[in-house]
Motif scaffolding. Structure first.
Motif, PDB file in Angstrom:
ATOM      1  N   TRP A   1      38.190  35.913  37.684  1.00 46.28           N
ATOM      2  CA  TRP A   1      39.042  35.069  37.193  1.00 46.28           C
ATOM      3  C   TRP A   1      40.893  35.474  37.520  1.00 46.28           C
ATOM      4  O   TRP A   1      41.075  35.392  38.842  1.00 46.28           O
ATOM      5  CB  TRP A   1      40.493  34.280  35.807  1.00 46.28           C
ATOM      6  CG  TRP A   1      39.366  33.113  35.717  1.00 46.28           C
ATOM      7  CD1 TRP A   1      39.135  33.419  34.067  1.00 46.28           C
ATOM      8  CD2 TRP A   1      38.811  31.992  35.915  1.00 46.28           C
ATOM      9  NE1 TRP A   1      37.203  32.235  34.354  1.00 46.28           N
ATOM     10  CE2 TRP A   1      37.741  31.596  35.500  1.00 46.28           C
ATOM     11  CE3 TRP A   1      39.257  31.576  37.642  1.00 46.28           C
ATOM     12  CZ2 TRP A   1      37.711  30.245  35.401  1.00 46.28           C
ATOM     13  CZ3 TRP A   1      38.576  30.528  37.655  1.00 46.28           C
ATOM     14  CH2 TRP A   1      38.324  29.342  36.624  1.00 46.28           C
ATOM     15  N   LEU A   2      40.821  37.218  37.518  1.00 49.30           N
ATOM     16  CA  LEU A   2      41.798  37.934  38.015  1.00 49.30           C
ATOM     17  C   LEU A   2      41.602  38.405  39.724  1.00 49.30           C
ATOM     18  O   LEU A   2      42.399  37.975  40.463  1.00 49.30           O
ATOM     19  CB  LEU A   2      42.360  39.142  37.103  1.00 49.30           C
ATOM     20  CG  LEU A   2      43.140  39.747  36.306  1.00 49.30           C
ATOM     21  CD1 LEU A   2      43.127  40.755  35.846  1.00 49.30           C
ATOM     22  CD2 LEU A   2      44.298  38.558  36.929  1.00 49.30           C
ATOM     23  N   LEU A   3      40.414  38.505  39.415  1.00 45.73           N
ATOM     24  CA  LEU A   3      39.898  39.025  40.812  1.00 45.73           C
ATOM     25  C   LEU A   3      39.714  37.169  41.749  1.00 45.73           C
ATOM     26  O   LEU A   3      39.961  37.230  42.357  1.00 45.73           O
ATOM     27  CB  LEU A   3      38.335  38.975  41.192  1.00 45.73           C
ATOM     28  CG  LEU A   3      37.841  39.910  41.946  1.00 45.73           C
ATOM     29  CD1 LEU A   3      38.134  40.583  43.027  1.00 45.73           C
ATOM     30  CD2 LEU A   3      36.424  39.807  42.595  1.00 45.73           C
ATOM     31  N   PHE A   4      39.639  36.137  40.925  1.00 45.67           N
ATOM     32  CA  PHE A   4      39.846  35.171  42.603  1.00 45.67           C
ATOM     33  C   PHE A   4      41.083  34.179  42.628  1.00 45.67           C
ATOM     34  O   PHE A   4      41.350  34.197  43.375  1.00 45.67           O
ATOM     35  CB  PHE A   4      39.146  33.619  40.819  1.00 45.67           C
ATOM     36  CG  PHE A   4      39.416  32.451  41.350  1.00 45.67           C
ATOM     37  CD1 PHE A   4      38.792  31.558  42.177  1.00 45.67           C
ATOM     38  CD2 PHE A   4      40.463  31.701  41.043  1.00 45.67           C
ATOM     39  CE1 PHE A   4      38.489  30.402  42.921  1.00 45.67           C
ATOM     40  CE2 PHE A   4      40.477  30.557  41.074  1.00 45.67           C
ATOM     41  CZ  PHE A   4      40.102  29.766  42.188  1.00 45.67           C
TER      42      PHE A   4
ATOM     43  N   VAL B   1      37.739  30.258  50.222  1.00 47.11           N
ATOM     44  CA  VAL B   1      37.007  31.505  49.743  1.00 47.11           C
ATOM     45  C   VAL B   1      36.661  30.807  48.449  1.00 47.11           C
ATOM     46  O   VAL B   1      36.226  31.405  48.135  1.00 47.11           O
ATOM     47  CB  VAL B   1      38.313  32.216  50.404  1.00 47.11           C
ATOM     48  CG1 VAL B   1      38.163  33.199  48.808  1.00 47.11           C
ATOM     49  CG2 VAL B   1      38.369  33.254  51.366  1.00 47.11           C
ATOM     50  N   ALA B   2      37.348  30.167  48.037  1.00 51.38           N
ATOM     51  CA  ALA B   2      36.987  29.987  46.548  1.00 51.38           C
ATOM     52  C   ALA B   2      35.892  28.829  46.415  1.00 51.38           C
ATOM     53  O   ALA B   2      34.841  29.877  45.520  1.00 51.38           O
ATOM     54  CB  ALA B   2      38.107  28.364  45.742  1.00 51.38           C
TER      55      ALA B   2
ATOM     56  N   ARG C   1      33.602  30.857  44.302  1.00 52.63           N
ATOM     57  CA  ARG C   1      31.981  30.409  43.112  1.00 52.63           C
ATOM     58  C   ARG C   1      31.060  30.348  43.055  1.00 52.63           C
ATOM     59  O   ARG C   1      30.265  30.507  41.630  1.00 52.63           O
ATOM     60  CB  ARG C   1      32.740  28.530  42.874  1.00 52.63           C
ATOM     61  CG  ARG C   1      31.535  27.726  42.329  1.00 52.63           C
ATOM     62  CD  ARG C   1      31.988  26.513  42.423  1.00 52.63           C
ATOM     63  NE  ARG C   1      30.656  25.889  41.725  1.00 52.63           N
ATOM     64  CZ  ARG C   1      29.097  25.751  42.033  1.00 52.63           C
ATOM     65  NH1 ARG C   1      28.634  26.138  43.243  1.00 52.63           N
ATOM     66  NH2 ARG C   1      28.193  24.991  41.155  1.00 52.63           N
ATOM     67  N   GLN C   2      30.449  30.644  44.417  1.00 48.54           N
ATOM     68  CA  GLN C   2      28.506  31.177  44.100  1.00 48.54           C
ATOM     69  C   GLN C   2      28.367  31.985  43.767  1.00 48.54           C
ATOM     70  O   GLN C   2      27.012  32.519  43.691  1.00 48.54           O
ATOM     71  CB  GLN C   2      28.005  30.850  46.274  1.00 48.54           C
ATOM     72  CG  GLN C   2      28.422  29.302  46.646  1.00 48.54           C
ATOM     73  CD  GLN C   2      27.121  28.222  46.397  1.00 48.54           C
ATOM     74  OE1 GLN C   2      27.865  27.929  45.162  1.00 48.54           O
ATOM     75  NE2 GLN C   2      26.438  28.274  46.461  1.00 48.54           N
ATOM     76  N   ILE C   3      28.975  33.233  43.822  1.00 53.12           N
ATOM     77  CA  ILE C   3      28.903  34.372  43.762  1.00 53.12           C
ATOM     78  C   ILE C   3      29.472  34.392  42.109  1.00 53.12           C
ATOM     79  O   ILE C   3      28.342  35.678  41.521  1.00 53.12           O
ATOM     80  CB  ILE C   3      29.835  35.584  44.469  1.00 53.12           C
ATOM     81  CG1 ILE C   3      29.436  35.252  46.082  1.00 53.12           C
ATOM     82  CG2 ILE C   3      29.479  37.023  44.071  1.00 53.12           C
ATOM     83  CD1 ILE C   3      29.927  36.281  46.654  1.00 53.12           C
ATOM     84  N   PHE C   4      30.318  34.473  41.826  1.00 55.54           N
ATOM     85  CA  PHE C   4      31.143  34.989  39.938  1.00 55.54           C
ATOM     86  C   PHE C   4      31.328  33.770  39.309  1.00 55.54           C
ATOM     87  O   PHE C   4      31.042  34.176  38.148  1.00 55.54           O
ATOM     88  CB  PHE C   4      32.096  35.257  40.863  1.00 55.54           C
ATOM     89  CG  PHE C   4      32.373  36.418  41.320  1.00 55.54           C
ATOM     90  CD1 PHE C   4      31.990  38.091  40.417  1.00 55.54           C
ATOM     91  CD2 PHE C   4      32.705  37.039  42.474  1.00 55.54           C
ATOM     92  CE1 PHE C   4      31.457  38.773  41.459  1.00 55.54           C
ATOM     93  CE2 PHE C   4      33.116  38.107  43.240  1.00 55.54           C
ATOM     94  CZ  PHE C   4      32.297  39.159  42.883  1.00 55.54           C
ATOM     95  N   LEU C   5      31.137  32.627  39.737  1.00 56.26           N
ATOM     96  CA  LEU C   5      32.083  31.657  38.587  1.00 56.26           C
ATOM     97  C   LEU C   5      31.036  29.988  39.292  1.00 56.26           C
ATOM     98  O   LEU C   5      31.275  29.413  39.369  1.00 56.26           O
ATOM     99  CB  LEU C   5      33.461  31.138  38.721  1.00 56.26           C
ATOM    100  CG  LEU C   5      34.280  31.871  38.904  1.00 56.26           C
ATOM    101  CD1 LEU C   5      35.665  31.932  39.003  1.00 56.26           C
ATOM    102  CD2 LEU C   5      34.242  32.884  36.951  1.00 56.26           C
ATOM    103  N   ALA C   6      29.373  30.578  38.931  1.00 61.38           N
ATOM    104  CA  ALA C   6      28.643  28.957  39.550  1.00 61.38           C
ATOM    105  C   ALA C   6      29.088  27.996  38.321  1.00 61.38           C
ATOM    106  O   ALA C   6      28.637  27.031  38.892  1.00 61.38           O
ATOM    107  CB  ALA C   6      27.304  29.772  39.472  1.00 61.38           C
ATOM    108  N   TYR C   7      29.572  28.529  37.228  1.00 61.38           N
ATOM    109  CA  TYR C   7      29.690  27.461  35.966  1.00 61.38           C
ATOM    110  C   TYR C   7      29.948  26.343  36.403  1.00 61.38           C
ATOM    111  O   TYR C   7      30.187  25.787  35.951  1.00 61.38           O
ATOM    112  CB  TYR C   7      29.307  28.129  34.952  1.00 61.38           C
ATOM    113  CG  TYR C   7      30.544  29.033  34.775  1.00 61.38           C
ATOM    114  CD1 TYR C   7      31.681  28.266  33.976  1.00 61.38           C
ATOM    115  CD2 TYR C   7      30.704  29.771  34.850  1.00 61.38           C
ATOM    116  CE1 TYR C   7      32.684  29.252  33.761  1.00 61.38           C
ATOM    117  CE2 TYR C   7      32.149  30.697  34.430  1.00 61.38           C
ATOM    118  CZ  TYR C   7      33.071  30.348  33.577  1.00 61.38           C
ATOM    119  OH  TYR C   7      34.258  30.702  33.583  1.00 61.38           O
ATOM    120  N   ILE C   8      31.099  26.745  36.968  1.00 61.87           N
ATOM    121  CA  ILE C   8      32.752  25.629  37.583  1.00 61.87           C
ATOM    122  C   ILE C   8      32.156  24.524  38.535  1.00 61.87           C
ATOM    123  O   ILE C   8      31.606  25.232  39.848  1.00 61.87           O
ATOM    124  CB  ILE C   8      33.538  26.623  37.950  1.00 61.87           C
ATOM    125  CG1 ILE C   8      34.285  27.691  37.221  1.00 61.87           C
ATOM    126  CG2 ILE C   8      34.957  25.666  37.960  1.00 61.87           C
ATOM    127  CD1 ILE C   8      34.748  26.815  35.548  1.00 61.87           C
TER     128      ILE C   8
END
Length: 256
Positions: free
Chosen positions: A126-129, A176-177, A181-188
């Motif tokens: 989330w920080l990186l996001f 970019v979001a 998401r595809q790389i780090f936060l796929a569950y969102i």
């Protein structure tokens, strides 16, 4: 990479960033009062320590103490002018106290939320996001505004910013979001990550404008010169100030 540093070292980095940004802020708003520059910066540096040790539970009590200490500083070290100019003197005192307190509320407390975000589940992501979204907003806003900007966003505060640039920043941040998401936060969900990016982008732009307002009122172009060619530390983190608390409270109330 600082985002992946041990918890204590990340905390230490945030404290350093807050100290540098506060020092620049107080130099802009208060002037070259060396005692206040040091004491005001130290009062702000205690905020991330409280956040790190106790989250935000003791912040309200500490803020009252900080206000009292800033008021006491003005009480004993500020000489009022002659009676015929007393209103001018009182105005300078209230400005000094207001600027002192605002530094803690505007810089130290919001940026300290980066420490809280990191401690959450998947906090590093989330920080990186938030960093990626802010960087994308700034980059796209600059190039879209430079190439297509015609309508001024806030000419009295930041003459170079345009409505087209602001919209370009939001679109770039959203793109970019989706990649993030595809790389780090796929569950969102796509909808949630897109809305988050838009809100963070809008708050980041307001945050940037607020710092521009402070600098313009003081007649300075950059908050400092610690980063050659990039201004001061406050110039580097200004777009993170408002979005950081937003993301933290969103995550703890709606996601975790």
């Amino acid at each position: 990479m600082t985002l992946y540093a041990a918890a204590f070292w990340f905390f230490a980095i945030v404290v350093l960033i807050i100290c540098l940004a506060l020092f620049e802020y107080y130099k802009i708003t208060i002037g070259n009062d060396k005692i206040f520059l040091v004491t005001g910066t130290l009062l702000g540096a205690i905020v991330p320590v409280i956040i790190y040790l106790f989250e935000y539970k003791w912040f309200s009590g500490y803020l009252i103490l900080a206000v009292f200490l800033i008021f006491t500083d003005s009480l004993f070290r500020h000489n009022l002018p002659a009676p015929d100019r007393i209103n001018q003197g009182l105005a300078s005192v209230t400005t000094r106290i207001g600027a002192g307190v605002l530094g803690i509320i505007y810089i130290a407390f919001p940026i300290s939320h980066l420490i809280l975000i990191r401690d959450l589940e998947q906090g590093r992501f989330w920080l990186l996001f938030i960093v990626c979204i802010i960087a994308a907003n700034d980059t796209f806003a600059y190039y879209v505004g430079k190439g297509f900007g015609k309508h001024k966003l806030s000419p009295g505060i930041s003459p170079k910013k345009t409505v087209e640039g602001a919209l370009g920043g939001l679109i770039g941040g959203g793109a970019v979001a989706l990649i993030f998401r595809q790389i780090f936060l796929a569950y969102i969900s796509l909808e949630e990550i897109s809305l988050l990016a838009i809100f963070i982008g809008i708050l980041g732009q307001f945050s940037d404008l607020f710092e521009s307002l402070i600098k313009r009122s003081a007649g300075v172009k950059d908050s400092g010169s610690i980063l050659p060619g990039h201004g001061g530390m406050l110039d580097r983190i200004d777009s993170l100030i408002f979005p950081s608390p937003f993301l933290y409270y969103y995550l703890i109330y709606f996601r975790l």
